[in-house]
Design an enzyme around this catalytic site. Sequence first.
Site, short mmCIF file in Angstrom:
data_model
loop_
_atom_site.label_atom_id
_atom_site.label_comp_id
_atom_site.label_asym_id
_atom_site.label_seq_id
_atom_site.Cartn_x
_atom_site.Cartn_y
_atom_site.Cartn_z
N SER A 183 40.99 40.69 17.18
CA SER A 183 40.00 41.10 16.14
C SER A 183 39.49 42.57 16.09
O SER A 183 40.34 43.32 16.23
CB SER A 183 38.87 40.05 16.09
OG SER A 183 38.34 39.98 14.87
N GLU B 146 45.37 32.58 8.67
CA GLU B 146 44.18 33.66 8.55
C GLU B 146 44.30 34.85 7.64
O GLU B 146 45.68 35.40 7.51
CB GLU B 146 43.86 34.33 10.01
CG GLU B 146 44.90 35.02 10.47
CD GLU B 146 44.26 35.78 12.09
OE1 GLU B 146 43.08 36.22 11.79
OE2 GLU B 146 45.21 35.77 13.04
N HIS C 276 42.35 32.39 13.19
CA HIS C 276 41.96 33.63 13.81
C HIS C 276 41.74 33.51 15.16
O HIS C 276 40.95 32.24 15.70
CB HIS C 276 40.71 34.09 12.85
CG HIS C 276 40.24 35.64 13.54
ND1 HIS C 276 40.97 36.60 13.41
CD2 HIS C 276 39.09 36.00 14.30
CE1 HIS C 276 40.39 37.76 13.67
NE2 HIS C 276 39.40 37.42 14.32
#
Length: 304
Positions: free
Chosen positions: A143, A237, A267
Site C-alpha cells: 500500500s 481493489e 487490498h
Amino acid sequence: MTRVGLGSVTERIGTGRRGVRASRRMIAALMAAGGRMPRGTTVTPVRDGAVIGEWVCAPGVDRSGPQAVYFLHGSGYVLCSPATHRSFVARLSQVTGLPCFVVDYRLAPENRFPAASDDVVAGWRWLIDSGYAPSDLVVAGDSAGGHLTAALVLNLAADGEPGPAAAVMFSPVVDVTFGLAARQERRRRDPLITAAAARELLDLYTRDAAPDDRWIELDYRGAAAAPPMLIQAGGAEMLSADARHLATRVVAAGGRADLEIWPGQMHVFQALPRLGPEADAALLRVRDFLRKTTSTPRLQGDIR
C-alpha cells in the site's frame, strides 16, 4: 463481508483526531483477525539514533546471514505500524528464509511529509552501514509502503546509487491523488474504502508536499537501472489500476516489472491468510520471483 462490514463505515469515520484513532483500531483488529503468526517467530526491537524498527525472523531464520528484506509497511501514511504487520512480515520471512527489518517510520497527522520518506532513507542507510551490501537486500512494501518502496528504488537508480537486488510491492499506491483509483472504482467498487475517502486520509500526510516531488510523484527516469520488481494487487481493489500503471511505466522506461493481478482479491490480501489460500500462494510467488531474479542462495522457505 468486507464491503458490508468495514467498507460500509470507512468513508464515514472521517480524518479528525477521533476518526484516525478509530481507523487505527479497526485496521489493527482486521490485521490481527486475518493474519497468522508462525509459531516460534522472534521479534527484536531496534532503536539506533533516528532509526526505530524491529527485526522479524520466522522460525529457523538466522539474522547473522548476509541477506535480508527491508520491509516498508502500509498505512495510508497514517494508520499502521510494524506491530500491525508483524504476522505478515513473519510469513514473508518464513517463505523467503530471510530476516526482515521493518522500519517504524513516522505517521501523519502527527508528522507530515517528508517524515516517512526521511525515515525510510535513514533505515536504508542504517542497513548499509550495518554491513549489508545493497545487492544482498530486497525492499518490499504494501500500500503506502509500496509507494515508498517504488520511490526508494527508483530514486536510488536515478541518482546512480547502488540499489537492492529486487523490489516487491503489494497493492502499491502510485497516484496519491487517487485519480487512477477513482476511474477503476467506476468499474468496480473497492470493498474496503472509496477513492475519495482514501485520498482524504492520504492528504493528512501529503497536503504540504509539492505535487512533483519525486517522493510523491514517482520519477521513472532511472527505471532502466532499477532492480527487477514484482507487483501484486487484488482484482477487486481500486489500486489494481495503480499496479498496472506502475508496471507499464517501469517497462516503458526500460525496467523490469512483473505484474500479477489476483482475481477477486482485496487490498493487501497477502496479509490475511485466514480469509483464503491465495494469501499464502501469493507469497510463494514472491519466493519464486526472488529465486529467479537474485543470487540469494537461502530462498528455500515454505509456508507452514
